[in-house]
Scaffold this motif. Structure first.
Motif: not given
Length: 180
Positions: A82-91
């Protein structure tokens, strides 16, 4: 015993899975081993979609039933970074790596089959390819794909059978219906 020397090559979750053991003067043994802690609960990866009300209901029920049996359940929906943006490359990379790592961690995969979630199908294939038992729960009456039916260890149609199954033996319970 003092002539034995062990060089551990790989430890996962406190268990030796690959080791090199050398008996001084008598040769070397290298291989894959399974070392479990006494009375440790079996580890299960729960593969399922949770993207609509029916999927959400089924995965919540599976979490409750499997944990009620004393199994150590990893359910991906509970570990979405949840600390990462949903759908982002990193997530996406963190989520993918975490899921694969936990299929590797698990003793077996329990999948809820509804043929709506391609991720579940991929997880079933990955678990099968890595030698994990694949257990499939299917509420529907639709025909099941042969790539699923012929890769599974056990096929369940109801929660009573899931609850009564002996997970320590992993007895084969085949799918007997039609396939596509």
């Amino acid at each position: 015993m003092k002539d034995l020397k062990m060089e551990t090559a790989e430890i996962k979750n406190g268990s030796i899975v690959h080791a090199k053991i050398e008996n001084i003067g008598a040769g070397t043994l290298t291989g894959r081993f399974t070392s479990t802690k006494p009375n440790a609960p079996q580890k299960v990866y729960l593969a399922s979609g949770w993207f609509n009300e029916e999927q959400e209901r089924r995965v919540a029920k599976a979490e409750k039933v499997l944990r009620g049996l004393g199994l150590d359940v990893f359910s991906p929906r509970e570990h979405q970074a949840p600390e990462l943006e949903y759908g982002s490359v990193e997530w996406r990379q963190v989520t993918f790596d975490n899921d694969i790592d936990h299929i590797d961690w698990a003793d077996f995969l329990f999948a809820i089959y509804d043929e709506e979630d391609a991720g579940t199908m991929m997880e079933i294939g990955y678990a099968y390819a890595t030698g994990k038992p694949v257990l499939v729960y299917h509420e529907g009456h639709d025909i099941v794909n042969l790539m699923i039916t012929d890769s599974l260890t056990a096929y369940f149609k109801d929660w009573a059978t899931v609850s009564a199954y002996d997970y320590s033996r992993m007895k084969h319970l085949p799918y007997t219906g039609s396939v596509i």
